[in-house]
Design a protein around this motif. Sequence first.
Motif, short mmCIF file in Angstrom:
data_model
loop_
_atom_site.label_atom_id
_atom_site.label_comp_id
_atom_site.label_asym_id
_atom_site.label_seq_id
_atom_site.Cartn_x
_atom_site.Cartn_y
_atom_site.Cartn_z
N VAL A 67 0.86 -1.18 0.00
CA VAL A 67 0.00 0.00 0.00
C VAL A 67 0.90 1.22 0.00
CG1 VAL A 67 -1.88 1.20 1.16
CG2 VAL A 67 -1.69 -1.30 1.37
N LEU A 68 0.62 2.17 -0.90
CA LEU A 68 1.33 3.45 -0.95
C LEU A 68 0.39 4.54 -0.48
CD1 LEU A 68 3.07 3.14 -4.44
CD2 LEU A 68 4.04 2.65 -2.19
N PHE A 69 0.90 5.46 0.34
CA PHE A 69 0.10 6.52 0.93
C PHE A 69 0.59 7.88 0.48
CE2 PHE A 69 0.28 2.95 3.86
CZ PHE A 69 -1.06 2.74 4.16
N ALA A 70 -0.34 8.77 0.13
CA ALA A 70 -0.01 10.15 -0.21
C ALA A 70 -1.12 11.04 0.34
CB ALA A 70 0.12 10.32 -1.71
N TYR A 71 -0.72 12.26 0.75
CA TYR A 71 -1.66 13.18 1.36
C TYR A 71 -1.47 14.58 0.79
CZ TYR A 71 -1.91 9.34 4.62
OH TYR A 71 -2.05 8.09 5.17
N GLY A 72 -2.56 15.33 0.74
CA GLY A 72 -2.52 16.70 0.26
C GLY A 72 -3.89 17.34 0.39
N PRO A 73 -4.03 18.60 -0.01
CA PRO A 73 -5.29 19.31 0.15
C PRO A 73 -6.34 18.97 -0.90
CG PRO A 73 -3.64 20.76 -0.77
CD PRO A 73 -2.94 19.48 -0.43
N ASP A 74 -5.95 18.28 -2.01
CA ASP A 74 -6.88 17.99 -3.10
C ASP A 74 -6.56 16.59 -3.66
OD1 ASP A 74 -8.21 17.76 -5.58
OD2 ASP A 74 -7.91 19.86 -6.08
N ALA A 75 -7.38 15.60 -3.32
CA ALA A 75 -7.13 14.22 -3.74
C ALA A 75 -7.10 14.09 -5.26
CB ALA A 75 -8.17 13.28 -3.14
N ASP A 76 -7.96 14.82 -5.96
CA ASP A 76 -7.99 14.72 -7.42
C ASP A 76 -6.69 15.22 -8.04
OD1 ASP A 76 -10.62 13.62 -7.63
OD2 ASP A 76 -11.44 15.63 -7.28
N ALA A 77 -6.20 16.35 -7.58
CA ALA A 77 -4.94 16.90 -8.10
C ALA A 77 -3.78 15.97 -7.77
CB ALA A 77 -4.69 18.29 -7.53
N LEU A 78 -3.79 15.43 -6.59
CA LEU A 78 -2.74 14.51 -6.16
C LEU A 78 -2.75 13.26 -7.04
CD1 LEU A 78 -0.58 14.00 -3.97
CD2 LEU A 78 -2.40 13.19 -2.48
N TYR A 79 -3.92 12.69 -7.30
CA TYR A 79 -4.01 11.49 -8.12
C TYR A 79 -3.59 11.76 -9.57
CZ TYR A 79 -5.78 7.46 -10.60
OH TYR A 79 -5.88 6.37 -11.42
N ARG A 80 -3.97 12.91 -10.11
CA ARG A 80 -3.58 13.23 -11.50
C ARG A 80 -2.06 13.18 -11.66
NH1 ARG A 80 -7.87 16.79 -11.27
NH2 ARG A 80 -6.56 18.55 -10.67
#
Length: 114
Positions: A67-80
């Motif tokens: 499992v890889l984890f990433a965090y930020g203020p906008d999940a859509d922008a992060l995923y793109r």
Amino acid sequence: MQDALFHLPEPPPEHAVIARFQLGGDDLGEPDQWSLVFEAERSVGAAVKAASVGEVDGNEFGGGEVVLFAYGPDADALYRVMEPGLRALPFRPAHVVLRYGEPTDHAIEERIEL
């Protein structure tokens, strides 16, 4: 008279991108799989940092998956930003969960198959 120091705006809720990949071999996968995961994590992390959309916060191996984890203020922008690197990993089945808010807030989640 109001003191503006005590009326700071609430920080936005933290969104997450959580990617799960099925591994072969034993409970922790195999060493050649680890190297692919670590390289993808470095590459995706650099892209996320360069785009200023959040941070990649690590991985977790176990139960025959990673499992890889990433965090930020906008999940859509992060995923793109993360999507090309995640799709390049060959392990399947795989999926990503986009979480819109803190887990304790009963946040909305969206599942994307890779």
